[in-house]
Design an enzyme around this catalytic site. Structure first.
Site, PDB file in Angstrom:
ATOM      1  N   TYR A 128       0.838  -1.214   0.000  1.00 60.64           N
ATOM      2  CA  TYR A 128       0.000   0.000   0.000  1.00 60.64           C
ATOM      3  C   TYR A 128       0.870   1.261   0.000  1.00 60.64           C
ATOM      4  O   TYR A 128       0.705   2.143  -0.856  1.00 60.64           O
ATOM      5  CB  TYR A 128      -0.913  -0.026   1.221  1.00 60.64           C
TER       6      TYR A 128
HETATM    7  N1  LIG Z   1      -9.614   5.286   5.219  1.00 63.15           N
HETATM    8  C1  LIG Z   1      -8.424   5.726   5.637  1.00 63.15           C
HETATM    9  O1  LIG Z   1      -8.050   5.592   6.826  1.00 63.15           O
HETATM   10  C2  LIG Z   1      -7.497   6.428   4.676  1.00 63.15           C
HETATM   11  C3  LIG Z   1      -6.356   7.036   5.201  1.00 63.15           C
HETATM   12  C4  LIG Z   1      -5.480   7.686   4.340  1.00 63.15           C
HETATM   13  C5  LIG Z   1      -5.754   7.736   2.991  1.00 63.15           C
HETATM   14  N2  LIG Z   1      -6.859   7.140   2.491  1.00 63.15           N
HETATM   15  C6  LIG Z   1      -7.090   7.206   1.040  1.00 63.15           C
HETATM   16  O2  LIG Z   1      -8.371   7.724   0.800  1.00 63.15           O
HETATM   17  C7  LIG Z   1      -8.879   7.230  -0.429  1.00 63.15           C
HETATM   18  C8  LIG Z   1     -10.310   6.761  -0.245  1.00 63.15           C
HETATM   19  O3  LIG Z   1     -10.337   5.741   0.721  1.00 63.15           O
HETATM   20  P1  LIG Z   1     -11.641   5.347   1.568  1.00 63.15           P
HETATM   21  O4  LIG Z   1     -11.192   5.147   2.952  1.00 63.15           O
HETATM   22  O5  LIG Z   1     -12.748   6.268   1.279  1.00 63.15           O
HETATM   23  O6  LIG Z   1     -11.916   3.896   0.959  1.00 63.15           O
HETATM   24  P2  LIG Z   1     -13.238   3.187   0.432  1.00 63.15           P
HETATM   25  O7  LIG Z   1     -14.395   3.559   1.259  1.00 63.15           O
HETATM   26  O8  LIG Z   1     -12.877   1.759   0.279  1.00 63.15           O
HETATM   27  O9  LIG Z   1     -13.419   3.825  -1.014  1.00 63.15           O
HETATM   28  C9  LIG Z   1     -12.529   3.550  -2.059  1.00 63.15           C
HETATM   29  C10 LIG Z   1     -13.148   4.054  -3.340  1.00 63.15           C
HETATM   30  O10 LIG Z   1     -12.274   3.749  -4.438  1.00 63.15           O
HETATM   31  C11 LIG Z   1     -13.033   3.106  -5.454  1.00 63.15           C
HETATM   32  N3  LIG Z   1     -12.179   2.200  -6.224  1.00 63.15           N
HETATM   33  C12 LIG Z   1     -11.413   1.200  -5.739  1.00 63.15           C
HETATM   34  N4  LIG Z   1     -10.810   0.547  -6.750  1.00 63.15           N
HETATM   35  C13 LIG Z   1     -11.223   1.155  -7.899  1.00 63.15           C
HETATM   36  C14 LIG Z   1     -10.950   0.933  -9.278  1.00 63.15           C
HETATM   37  N5  LIG Z   1     -10.151  -0.057  -9.684  1.00 63.15           N
HETATM   38  N6  LIG Z   1     -11.529   1.760 -10.189  1.00 63.15           N
HETATM   39  C15 LIG Z   1     -12.352   2.747  -9.777  1.00 63.15           C
HETATM   40  N7  LIG Z   1     -12.642   3.004  -8.503  1.00 63.15           N
HETATM   41  C16 LIG Z   1     -12.085   2.217  -7.568  1.00 63.15           C
HETATM   42  C17 LIG Z   1     -14.130   2.361  -4.691  1.00 63.15           C
HETATM   43  O11 LIG Z   1     -15.266   2.131  -5.487  1.00 63.15           O
HETATM   44  P3  LIG Z   1     -15.658   0.746  -6.197  1.00 63.15           P
HETATM   45  O12 LIG Z   1     -15.320  -0.352  -5.249  1.00 63.15           O
HETATM   46  O13 LIG Z   1     -17.112   0.946  -6.454  1.00 63.15           O
HETATM   47  O14 LIG Z   1     -14.850   0.735  -7.443  1.00 63.15           O
HETATM   48  C18 LIG Z   1     -14.485   3.396  -3.624  1.00 63.15           C
HETATM   49  O15 LIG Z   1     -15.387   4.331  -4.128  1.00 63.15           O
HETATM   50  C19 LIG Z   1      -7.904   6.124  -0.874  1.00 63.15           C
HETATM   51  O16 LIG Z   1      -7.073   6.608  -1.897  1.00 63.15           O
HETATM   52  C20 LIG Z   1      -7.091   5.838   0.370  1.00 63.15           C
HETATM   53  O17 LIG Z   1      -5.779   5.397   0.058  1.00 63.15           O
HETATM   54  C21 LIG Z   1      -7.758   6.480   3.299  1.00 63.15           C
END
Ligand SMILES: NC(=O)c1ccc[n+]([C@@H]2O[C@H](COP(=O)([O-])OP(=O)(O)OC[C@H]3O[C@@H](n4cnc5c(N)ncnc54)[C@H](OP(=O)(O)O)[C@@H]3O)[C@@H](O)[C@H]2O)c1
Length: 303
Positions: free
Chosen positions: A186
């Site tokens: 990651y």
């Molecule tokens: N949650 C945390 O603690 C955290 C911390 C730091 C950074 N982040 C970053 O924040 C961002 C969002 O994370 P989140 O926590 O909101 O996660 P999440 O709820 O799992 O959402 C991830 C999103 O990405 C989409 N996605 C995944 N693979 C994809 C693909 N191949 N093509 C198109 N869309 C895709 C998913 O939609 P589908 O499955 O419908 O495609 C979903 O809408 C990420 O980049 C993550 O690295 C998160």
């Protein structure tokens, strides 16, 4: 997610550890009303909350993710509250799908004023559990690095031609703190896009295209939910995280970083060997504790 009752002062602790950036509704509205904003990963979590807030402020939001029904659900609710939303189901890990996405979006909307590159995938797995899982590295790179880079490459020519555009990278605080055991796939993929975009940013600012990176702390979403330890830690709600992303869209800062991450970043760079050794010690102790727990469960005949 993570709806457990929290002790007094929890909100303050969250703000201290993860940062709290609030943008006033009026300020956001002044910046984004009528703007075309493409949000990737808009079906769930941070992307969904960001799209909703931007639409409430008057932006025309283009929602991208793989799950068409979920995107439609979000878009319907936005439209139901008077906002403008359009859905574009696409797998961003597929370069041909990204090309088609951008062609369609530019044909239908004429431009993209801002891109929120948020879609991503996280994996927490030790290297010992990854010997037969090279695909973990391929998949995290495909969605956290190569897909976002391809999307920027496709959108940049039209942005540069118009002399305006803004790109927000939703990155992680983990790329600023010392590397952590079990997060190799990651963090390497998120670091790759972070560095790539920072290099590119130097080439495009003169043409009116700016970038912001949000080094996001922990957010309680379906991404962090499977890791029990993270559920207990002070984290942001998706709406609080969206506040940071919307600030990046409207104010266009170079980066948004949680307060404690800056000193941790500096400390890790200055004292690389001791910090690596410290995290190594944590890895060994936590592995031992997990093994002991598994052994006890086996003794009791639990799965
Ligand atoms: N949650 C945390 O603690 C955290 C911390 C730091 C950074 N982040 C970053 O924040 C961002 C969002 O994370 P989140 O926590 O909101 O996660 P999440 O709820 O799992 O959402 C991830 C999103 O990405 C989409 N996605 C995944 N693979 C994809 C693909 N191949 N093509 C198109 N869309 C895709 C998913 O939609 P589908 O499955 O419908 O495609 C979903 O809408 C990420 O980049 C993550 O690295 C998160």
């Amino acid at each position: 997610m993570a709806s457990a009752k929290r002790p007094a002062g929890w909100g303050l602790l969250v703000a201290l550890v993860q940062g709290r950036t609030r943008i006033a509704d009026e300020r956001l509205e002044a910046a984004v009303r009528g703007q075309v904003v493409l949000v990737t990963g808009a079906s769930y979590g941070i992307g969904e909350a960001t799209a909703r807030r931007l639409a409430r402020a008057g932006a025309v939001v283009l929602l991208v993710a793989r799950t068409a029904e979920q995107l439609e659900l979000v878009a319907d609710e936005i439209r139901g509250s008077g906002g403008q939303a359009f859905t574009y189901p696409a797998n961003l890990a597929d370069p041909a799908a990204v090309e088609e996405l951008v062609q369609t979006v530019l044909a239908e909307h004429g431009r993209v004023d801002a891109l929120v590159s948020n879609a991503g995938k996280s994996i927490r797995r030790s290297v010992a559990d990854s010997y037969q899982r090279f695909h973990d590295i391929e998949r995290t790179n495909a969605i956290n690095y190569l897909g976002p880079a391809k999307l920027v490459l496709e959108l940049l020519p039209s942005m540069r031609e118009r002399g305006s555009g803004h790109i927000v990278n939703v990155s992680t605080a983990g790329v600023r703190t010392p590397p952590l055991a079990r997060w190799s796939a990651y963090l390497a993929s998120k670091s790759a896009f972070d560095v790539w975009l920072r290099c590119v940013a130097q080439e495009i600012r003169g043409d009116g295209v700016t970038t912001s990176t949000v080094y996001m702390g922990l957010v309680h979403t379906r991404m962090s939910a499977p890791t029990a330890l993270l559920n207990k830690m002070p984290g942001l709600t998706p709406e609080q995280a969206a506040d940071q992303v919307c600030t990046a869209v409207a104010v266009r800062p170079h980066n948004i970083t949680p307060p404690l991450v800056r000193p941790a970043d500096a400390f890790g760079n200055l004292f690389r060997v001791p910090t690596d050794r410290l995290f190594e010690l944590y890895f060994r102790l936590s592995s031992r504790t997990s093994k002991r727990r598994r052994d006890k469960q086996e003794e009791r005949g639990e799965q």
